[in-house]
Structures are given as structure tokens and as C-alpha cells.
Design an enzyme around this catalytic site. Structure first.
Site, mmCIF file in Angstrom:
data_model
loop_
_atom_site.group_PDB
_atom_site.id
_atom_site.type_symbol
_atom_site.label_atom_id
_atom_site.label_comp_id
_atom_site.label_asym_id
_atom_site.label_seq_id
_atom_site.Cartn_x
_atom_site.Cartn_y
_atom_site.Cartn_z
ATOM 1 N N GLU A 110 -2.782 4.773 14.928
ATOM 2 C CA GLU A 110 -2.623 5.989 14.139
ATOM 3 C C GLU A 110 -3.022 5.747 12.692
ATOM 4 O O GLU A 110 -3.714 6.544 12.082
ATOM 5 C CB GLU A 110 -1.176 6.467 14.216
ATOM 6 C CG GLU A 110 -0.947 7.764 13.468
ATOM 7 C CD GLU A 110 0.474 8.284 13.609
ATOM 8 O OE1 GLU A 110 0.690 9.439 13.277
ATOM 9 O OE2 GLU A 110 1.361 7.527 14.040
ATOM 10 N N ASN A 130 3.721 6.361 2.922
ATOM 11 C CA ASN A 130 2.963 5.385 2.147
ATOM 12 C C ASN A 130 3.864 4.322 1.514
ATOM 13 O O ASN A 130 3.406 3.217 1.221
ATOM 14 C CB ASN A 130 2.104 6.104 1.099
ATOM 15 C CG ASN A 130 0.877 6.749 1.738
ATOM 16 O OD1 ASN A 130 0.760 6.793 2.974
ATOM 17 N ND2 ASN A 130 -0.029 7.242 0.919
ATOM 18 N N GLU A 131 5.155 4.651 1.345
ATOM 19 C CA GLU A 131 6.076 3.609 0.869
ATOM 20 C C GLU A 131 6.211 2.503 1.924
ATOM 21 O O GLU A 131 6.200 1.306 1.606
ATOM 22 C CB GLU A 131 7.460 4.204 0.568
ATOM 23 C CG GLU A 131 7.527 5.017 -0.720
ATOM 24 C CD GLU A 131 6.883 6.390 -0.594
ATOM 25 O OE1 GLU A 131 6.628 6.859 0.537
ATOM 26 O OE2 GLU A 131 6.641 7.001 -1.647
#
Lengths: 373, 379
Positions: B244, B360-361
Site C-alpha cells: 500500500e 506520515n508520523e
């Protein structure tokens, strides 16, 4: 399609990396910044013996080039070790001389550049890098300027005809011509009148101080022996930008590597500061920026189009500079000292950003042919 | 090192281009996040499948063309350059199918893949729960053993496309008291219309029902719809997560086409100076992403697996996509806020990028810990 370095190219990089690690380049840089060139000259010869400068020189002139991919591999390592000297300028000079219609200057000058017995510098703007130690000082300027023996920064008029650029419409790729050391605008490369290539005399005075102590900048002298009139500067500019981009990527990789090492060792609040998310994420962003600059760089080395090279230049230089800012922040006060070797890479990242094309000029060059890739 | 395509790859590109030129709808389809648009996009999947263009990288037995990764990239470049519609089957094709290829049985592949390829069955993901987002392993939905299968109970949320999809796949806790949270999870497929399933659509930022909550009350799932061994779901799902984030979710072709559209928009306005650098950055970013992907594909072709570096990818494209759309909206000026603009749908979609597929962290943590070797710490 196989967009990966091969085993030999990796081995070449590893060999050079090992040689430069053993050479203690920070002490060479510190000598160089005082105008003591003996250790730098010795290193230059060893780099030449490894075949580095020959990569930019055609076989007809005792080189083995031009090999842009290999040269890119090499310049990443030179940047990683903050090697001082007019490295980019020597490569750009080789590309420039090899592209002249008149083969005489190339025959006369290139074999010694390839072997490393001679060092070249090349100026297109107000300053000439390492003019005091270079054996071959090349100056590129429009004829009107060349008639004047004054340094270019003195006759930098705010308006009036200069570098032959057009009006600066959005697509013609014009930028600020002649700004900064060894810079040349995209317009000068593309559509200017023929430019004169001269062999300048040695500098008369002391250098200007650069933020990067390894970069000793002398006022450009625009007189001297006329070598050629050059209709196209593009080859020299393209090679200079490619080599600068590669050097910048190496600088950024070194900064990231040193900072990762530091934050793993430095403890505060009882734990390594590298375990804090605020620290990790800054370094992750630096890693992302550098790893996306890398394919642009090698893609540019393969195509050598103005657009690809300009994209690689701005991206690698901005990634290196962003990494420098992060490195400085995460090192804290020790990173802000001249004495600590990190400073040699921090300041170089700033200088390379504008060398051979500012970020704006490179972005303009990306848009210059009016279409995407 | 080279960037050259073989004559066969060039021929494949030409064949794809010709087909797309003849078939891509001349006007954009209605948003696939609406009931009407979903149905039209489903029909488009069927049209693609009829000439075996819906899943080019799959084996021909399941409707594909056995295309290797380079051909897949070529197809994607042509697909988006032709302005072809968004892929309503994306979640099934890029998440479930790779999992079935790696961990499913031959029977499952034969049963599930052909109808996925034609768009007859459209799949939704069911990962997140109200109390399990970034900390996915803390999920609490249960799979309880029963005669011939499992009974699923609990709540899933942020299930993309579930408002109109047919089936879903996700992780369920099949062993309640394991020492670590990521143990005892099972990967299951289930029918969104089965007794006991309630689907409550959720309006995303622009109100369109792009995702949904799923309430599951003793939903029966037969053993044949368990992927891999019961209890091994975490490991299996993580191999899907790599797909993914990595190569298969966002192809460079998509961003090359978007950058091209942005360039044309800018040029149509006379190339205003104030936007020049942003437009250049959109072009540069698309080129960087293309070349980064070519390098990754080259490594993949020589037998390497794509590991944590897929996190570099995910952060890059998700932030890039937003920046590109913001530049477009800024260029549009007073038209930029209108939902009818050509860029509105893409802008709203781009805003979700840094959140889904692992925030995104989380990606930056992965980069720092697994690529840079920084010590683990409290999140």
C-alpha cells in the site's frame, strides 16, 4: 531499464570513500582555508590518480570520458568528505574546452587537467574560486565586459544590457545573471551573444572570505589571453551543475550520517535524544529529501538534458541545505562552532546552493522548454 | 545504468495508448465517491477488463497480462496521461490481491480474483477501529470460532469505499488474551451485505460518502474466507501494508499527469511569475518520484524486496500531491474554492494522503528507526 549503479561503480565509490576517509580531509580543508595548499595539492593528485578528472576529459585529450554517471558517483564522495578546491570548475573547464570548435586550447590544456598535474578554475561571474592556486584560470564573459579589466562586481549596473538576456518572460528561463560566485544564468547559456573565453592572469589581491572557509574567492579578472569565442555555454554549465548537485548530495549525506551518530550518543533526560519523536522526524525528513534527490541526480547524469540537470541541481542543493539546518539544530550549540568539523559541511551546503545557478534559476531552467518530462 | 525501454516494452506502451485513446471517456466521470459515480466507475472497470487492461500485472489466468513491474509502470503512465478515470477497484487490486498472491490458497485466488478484475465485486478495507488507528494492533473487533467458520463482532471505521462496495477484508482478534497485541489476529474476508453487518456512510470533508463505519454483530464468515493461518493476521497484513505504501498504491504516472495538467493551467494564464517556482516544483517532484520508482523497480526485478524504504515513498507522494493541488487552487484564484472546479475533487482526496495507509508520523518513525537506526522511544 536498469536504473541502478553496477558493481564496478559501487566499488569505485567505495575505494574513493576509503581513500578520502584516510586522508583526514577536515585538516586539509583547514590548511586550504589559510591559503596553505600543499596538503590539498597532494590530495588533488591522489584523486587524479584514481582517475577522477580523466572522467571529464575525452580520450582524444588523454582522458577516458566524458562519463557523467561515473563523475556523479565520484562527486558524491568528494562532497561527502568536503574535499576543497575548484573540483567542479576543473570539470566544467574540461567540458568547455572539449566542446570548442578550435581544438588547440583543448590539446594544450586538457591532458594536464586529466592527469591532475594542472588545476583549473572557471569564472562566469564576479568571483573566481581558488584563483591563487589554480594553474589555468578561465574567464567567460561577454565581449563588452571583457574589454574592461575591472572586476565584474564593480561594473554591475542595476540596468542596461548585460549577459544579453531577454526581458525575463516566464518561459524564457532568464534569471539574475552573474550573481554570486561562479554563477551563470540560464539565459547566458541559451541565447546570449558569443562569449569570450580568456586565460586570466593570477590574482593581484587577497581573496574574499566565503562562509565556507574552503572557498577562497578572488575578484574575477576579465583580461588575459583570448582562447576562444564560445557560442554555447550549455555544456560547461550542464557539467558544472551536475557536479555541484552530486557534491551537494554527498555533503547532505555526510551531514545526515554525522547527525544520526550524534543523536544516538548524546543523552538528555536520561535517554539518547535520538529516541525523541521530534528529533526522529526531522532526520526522517532529511532522509526523504536526500533519497529523492539521488534518482534525479543519476537520471540527469544519464540524459544530460538542461532540464534534468537543473532539477537535480536545485533538488540536491536544497536537500543538502535542509539537512544542514537540521544538523545544526540537532547538534545544538556545539554545531554552531567553527572549531567543530561539522561546520565544514554546514557552510558548504549553503555555498553550493547558489553556486552555478541559484534555486530560482534552476527552476526557471526546468520550465524552459515548456513541457513536462 | 540506463533508463531505456526495450522494443517489447515500447510496443506494450503503444498498444496501451491506442486502446486508451479509443476507450477513455471524453468527459470526466462523476465522482466515484457518489452512488451514481460509483456505478459508472464500476462499468468502466468492466470495460477495462473486457480487453484485459484492468489488472495488467496479474497472471493471465485471472484476467491479467503477466506484466512485470516495468510494464505495469508503463501502463500506469499511459493510463493517467490519457486522462482515464480513477480506479474504484483500487483497494482490492492493490491491497487484497497481493495478499492473496502471497498468502491465499489457489481456491481463494480462483474464487476472488476474476470478479475483482471485472469490477463485479468491489472490495473495501476494514482496518481501523474507533480506538485503533495508528496503533492498529490494539484493535478489539472479535472473530469467535463457530461451526465451519467464525463470527465477527465489533466496529470498524474509516473504511474507504465501503458505502457502496460489496465485500471487505480486515483483521480481527481471534485469540483474546495474547501476551502482545499483534498476536492472535486473523485476516478475514467478509460480505458487506451479510446478516449482522450495518454500513453507515461517513461524509468526508466535502460531504461525499467516501468511507463508512461498519458495525458487525455475529457476522458469519466461513473458513474458506480466512487468509493464511488463524492468528497470523498481523504478519500477513503487514506485507499488504508494504504494498500500500510502496510501489503499488500510487504510480508515478498519476503524478506526471497531474504535473502536466498544472503546467498547462499555469501556461493558460500566461505563466504568472508568482507561481513559477511552485509549478517547477510540481514538475521536479513528479520526475523525482518517477525516477525513484524506476530505481525501486530495478531493485525489485533483481530479486530484492521492498522494505521500510516504502515509507520514504509514502511521505513523499502524499505531501507532494497536496502541494501540487494547492498550487492549482492558488492559480485559480476566486475559482479555487469552488467544488465544481476541475481540481476540487483531487484536492480533497489529496488531503487524506498523509493520514491513510499509515499516518506520515508512523512512516517517519519507521524511517528513523529502521532506515536510520535511531532508538525506539515513546510515540
Amino acid at each position: 531499464m536498469r536504473f541502478l549503479l553496477d558493481t564496478e561503480q559501487h566499488a569505485f565509490a567505495d575505494t574513493l570513500n576509503a581513500m578520502l576517509t584516510a586522508a583526514d580531509t577536515p585538516s586539509v580543508v583547514r590548511d586550504w582555508s589559510r591559503g596553505e595548499h600543499a596538503s590539498g595539492r597532494a590530495l588533488w593528485r591522489r584523486i587524479a590518480e584514481a582517475g577522477v578528472f580523466a572522467l571529464a576529459v575525452p580520450e582524444a585529450y588523454d582522458g577516458m570520458g566524458p562519463l557523467p554517471v561515473e563523475l556523479t558517483v565520484v562527486f558524491v564522495e568528494l562532497g561527502r568528505h568536503a574535499v576543497p578546491g575548484p573540483l567542479v570548475e576543473t570539470v566544467a573547464a574540461a567540458a568547455l574546452l572539449a566542446a570548442l570548435d578550435d581544438r588547440a586550447p583543448a590539446k594544450r590544456l586538457l591532458p594536464a587537467l586529466a592527469s591532475g598535474t594542472s588545476v583549473a578554475t572557471l569564472a562566469t561571474g564576479p568571483y573566481t574560486l581558488d584563483a591563487d592556486m589554480a594553474d589555468v584560470r578561465l574567464t567567460l564573459a561577454a565581449p563588452a565586459q571583457a574589454l574592461s579589466a575591472r572586476p565584474a562586481f564593480e561594473d554591475k549596473a542595476p540596468s542596461g544590457p548585460k549577459q544579453g538576456s531577454g526581458g525575463g518572460s516566464p518561459q524564457d528561463g532568464t534569471g539574475r545573471g552573474g550573481g554570486g560566485a561562479a554563477s551563470i544564468s540560464g539565459s547566458a547559456a541559451g541565447n546570449s551573444a558569443p562569449t569570450e573565453l580568456r586565460l586570466a592572469p593570477p590574482p593581484a589581491g587577497p581573496p574574499h572570505l566565503s562562509l565556507d572557509p574552503a572557498r577562497r574567492l578572488f575578484p574575477t579578472l576579465r583580461d588575459g589571453e583570448l582562447l576562444a569565442t564560445v557560442p554555447h555555454l550549455t555544456p560547461a554549465l550542464t557539467w558544472a551543475r551536475l557536479a555541484t548537485a552530486a557534491q551537494a548530495l554527498g555533503v547532505g549525506l555526510a551531514l545526515l550520517d554525522r547527525t544520526v551518530t550524534y543523536v544516538r550518543q548524546r543523552t538528555q533526560f536520561g535517554v539518547p535524544i535520538g529516541s525523541f519523536q521530534a528529533v526522529k522526524h526531522q532526520l526522517a525528513d532529511a532522509k526523504i529529501a536526500l533519497e529523492f534527490a539521488r534518482p534525479l541526480l543519476f537520471g540527469a547524469a544519464l540524459t544530460m538534458t538542461e532540464q534534468d540537470v537543473a532539477a537535480a541541481k536545485v533538488t540536491a542543493c536544497e536537500a543538502a541545505y535542509a539537512t544542514a539546518r537540521t544538523a545544526l539544530q540537532l547538534h545544538g550549540a556545539i554545531g554552531y562552532t567553527a572549531e567543530y568539523d561539522l561546520s565544514l559541511w554546514l557552510t558548504k551546503a549553503r555555498a553550493l546552493r547558489t553556486a552555478w545557478g541559484t534555486p530560482d534559476e534552476c527552476r526557471a531552467a526546468v520550465l524552459s522548454d515548456g513541457r513536462r518530462w | 545504468m540506463d533508463l531505456d525501454f526495450t522494443p517489447e516494452q515500447d510496443a506494450f506502451r503503444a498498444e496501451a495508448r491506442t486502446w486508451l485513446h479509443a476507450h477513455v471517456p471524453s468527459a470526466p466521470l462523476p465522482s466515484l465517491e457518489t452512488e451514481e459515480g460509483f456505478a459508472v466507475h464500476r462499468a468502466w472497470e468492466s470495460e477495462l477488463a473486457a480487453d484485459r487492461w484492468s489488472v495488467v500485472s496479474w497472471p493471465s489466468a485471472y484476467g491479467g497480462r503477466d506484466a512485470d513491474i516495468v510494464r505495469w509502470l508503463v501502463f500506469e503512465e499511459e493510463y493517467y496521461a490519457a486522462g482515464a478515470p480513477g480506479r474504484v477497484s483500487q483497494n482490492g487490486i492493490s491491497l487484497l490481491a497481493p495478499t492473496l498472491f502471497d498468502h491465499g490458497t489457489e481456491e481463494q485466488r480462483a474464487r476472488v480474483l476474476p470478479s475483482m478484475a471485472t469490477g463485479e465485486v468491489i472490495w473495501a478495507q476494514a482496518w481501523s477501529e474507533p480506538e485503533a488507528g495508528s496503533d492498529l494492533a490494539s484493535l478489539r473487533s472479535r472473530a469467535v470460532r463457530t461451526n465451519g467458520g467464525w463470527l465477527l463482532s465489533g466496529q470498524k471505521t474509516w473504511s474507504s469505499r465501503a458505502a457502496f462496495a460489496d465485500r471487505a477484508f480486515g483483521l480481527f482478534r481471534s485469540e483474546p488474551d495474547t501476551p502482545k497485541p499483534h498476536q492472535g489476529l486473523t485476516y478475514l474476508m467478509f460480505d458487506l451485505r451479510a446478516p449482522g453487518v450495518t454500513v453507515r456512510p461517513i461524509g468526508r470533508l466535502d460531504g461525499k460518502p467516501a468511507f463508512a463505519e461498519l458495525f458487525l454483530d455475529e457476522v458469519f464468515v466461513p473458513d474458506e474466507d480466512v487468509i493464511g493461518e488463524p492468528g497470523q493476521g498481523w504478519r500477513i497484513a503487514m506485507s499488504t501494508a508494504g504494498n500500500e505504501r510502496g510501489l503499488m498504491l500510487r504510480s508515478p504516472g498519476r503524478f506526471l499527469a497531474s504535473a502536466d495538467r498544472l503546467l498547462k493551467l499555469w501556461q493558460s494564464q500566461g505563466g504568472p511569475e508568482h507561481a513559477r517556482n511552485h509549478v517547477a516544483d510540481a514538475l521536479i517532484g513528479a520526475r523525482a518520484y518517477q525516477l525513484f520508482t524506476y530505481a525501486a523497480a530495478s531493485r525489485f526485478l533483481q530479486g530484492e524486496t521492498l522494505g521500510p524504504e516504502s515509507s520514504l515513498n509514502k511521505v513523499f507522494w502524499s505531501e507532494y500531491d497536496i502541494a501540487l493541488h494547492e498550487t492549482a487552487l492558488d492559480l485559480l484564484g476566486p475559482e479555487g474554492e469552488l467544488t465544481q472546479s476541475d481540481w476540487s475533487e483531487g484536492y480533497v482526496f489529496s488531503l487524506a494522503g498523509p493520514v491513510y495507509a499509515g499516518t506520515n508520523e508512523i512512516q517517519r518513525d519507521i524511517i528513523a528507526e529502521r532506515l536510520l537506526g535511531l532508538p525506539k522511544g515513546r510515540r
